[in-house]
Design an enzyme around this catalytic site. Structure first.
Site, PDB file in Angstrom:
ATOM      1  N   SER A   1      28.661  -8.359  -9.409  1.00  0.00           N
ATOM      2  CA  SER A   1      28.218  -9.606 -10.007  1.00  0.00           C
ATOM      3  C   SER A   1      28.924  -9.852 -11.350  1.00  0.00           C
ATOM      4  O   SER A   1      30.140  -9.805 -11.406  1.00  0.00           O
ATOM      5  CB  SER A   1      26.689  -9.608 -10.144  1.00  0.00           C
TER       6      SER A   1
ATOM      7  N   ASP B   1      26.390 -12.310  -3.738  1.00  0.00           N
ATOM      8  CA  ASP B   1      26.265 -11.364  -4.849  1.00  0.00           C
ATOM      9  C   ASP B   1      26.028  -9.925  -4.371  1.00  0.00           C
ATOM     10  O   ASP B   1      25.105  -9.651  -3.600  1.00  0.00           O
ATOM     11  CB  ASP B   1      25.101 -11.806  -5.729  1.00  0.00           C
TER      12      ASP B   1
END
Length: 270
Positions: free
Chosen positions: A61, A170
């Site tokens: 991320s 993500d």
């Protein structure tokens, strides 16, 4: 025969230190957390000050974005300046598509496509999740900006990134602190920066939190674990004052870890 054996033994002892001189490989693992990635920048100032060499970087991320740029040669001072710019904050306030992030990252990374991430100044990996198969994906090559964008495609906020048959979101969905990925790259020592506030300790993995088992294992497997106190800060705090405060909290955590980092450098002859 005895003298020959003694000669071979002595010769081996002379040559052995030559191979033994190779120092342990150190990985920097950067966890996810959206805007809280500002704290990672503060931590990096003290990692650099410690003099511990970094041989590989792994991120998830926002950790993939900071990590990818760090792998290219950006250092904490440059990242600090970047995080404080309005352009950086606006980049994450773009459309659901996330196209503005890709464009900005390409400008920052020099439009690196069809790139093997091992060939970067510091070898790099980033983690995403194929949402169609609910499977972790470790990205090792390709369009660097797109890989970084895929790793932070937060579900319901940014559209998944298409790569072949995969729809990537993500990496924090399954692996928010990818220490295991660094170990698989050959890391002997791992410095992990964890931005997590609520660690759900004692909570069992479930269909809602399938990441917990791996997350807790990875925390324990880090040689140096740095967890800035970000209580009260959120993944969407992309505001100048909040960014500045989180950088300062990262610096505080990094300074606290500095003694341990220096001891590690001396003990492991880094």
């Amino acid at each position: 025969m005895m003298f020959r054996s003694i000669f071979i033994l002595i010769f081996s002892l002379i040559l052995c230190p030559l191979g033994a001189q190779e120092r342990p490989k150190v990985a920097l693992v950067l966890g996810g957390g959206g805007a809280k990635g500002a704290a990672t920048v503060g931590v990096l100032k003290y990692v650099e000050q410690s003099g511990v060499p970094i041989d590989m970087v792994v991120g998830t991320s926002i950790g993939s974005i900071v990590g990818g740029m760090y792998s290219l040669g950006y250092r904490s001072e440059q990242l600090d300046s970047l995080f404080r710019t309005q352009e950086w904050m606006d980049m994450f306030a773009g459309s659901l598509m996330g196209d503005s992030i890709v464009r900005a990252l390409r400008n920052l990374t020099g439009n690196l496509d069809e790139t093997k991430f091992d060939s970067l100044p510091i070898p790099f990996r980033c983690v995403a999740v194929d949402i169609r198969r609910m499977q972790e994906v470790v990205l090792t090559e390709g369009d660097l900006a797109q890989a970084m964008r895929a790793s932070m495609a937060i579900p319901l906020i940014f559209k998944p990134v298409r790569m072949g048959n995969m729809r990537l979101v993500d990496g924090g969905v399954l692996n928010n602190l990818p220490v295991d990925v660094a170990r698989n790259m050959g890391a002997d020592i791992v410095i992990a920066v964890d931005l997590t506030v609520n660690k759900h300790e004692g909570e069992r993995p479930s269909i809602f939190r399938p990441d917990l088992r791996k997350y807790h294992q990875n925390r324990l497997d880090a040689d140096v674990y740095i967890n800035p106190d970000l209580q009260g800060y959120g993944a969407h705090d992309f505001k100048p004052q909040r960014i500045a405060e989180m950088i300062a909290l990262g610096e505080k955590a990094g300074k606290h870890a500095l003694k341990e980092l220096k001891k590690l450098k001396k003990r492991r002859k880094l």
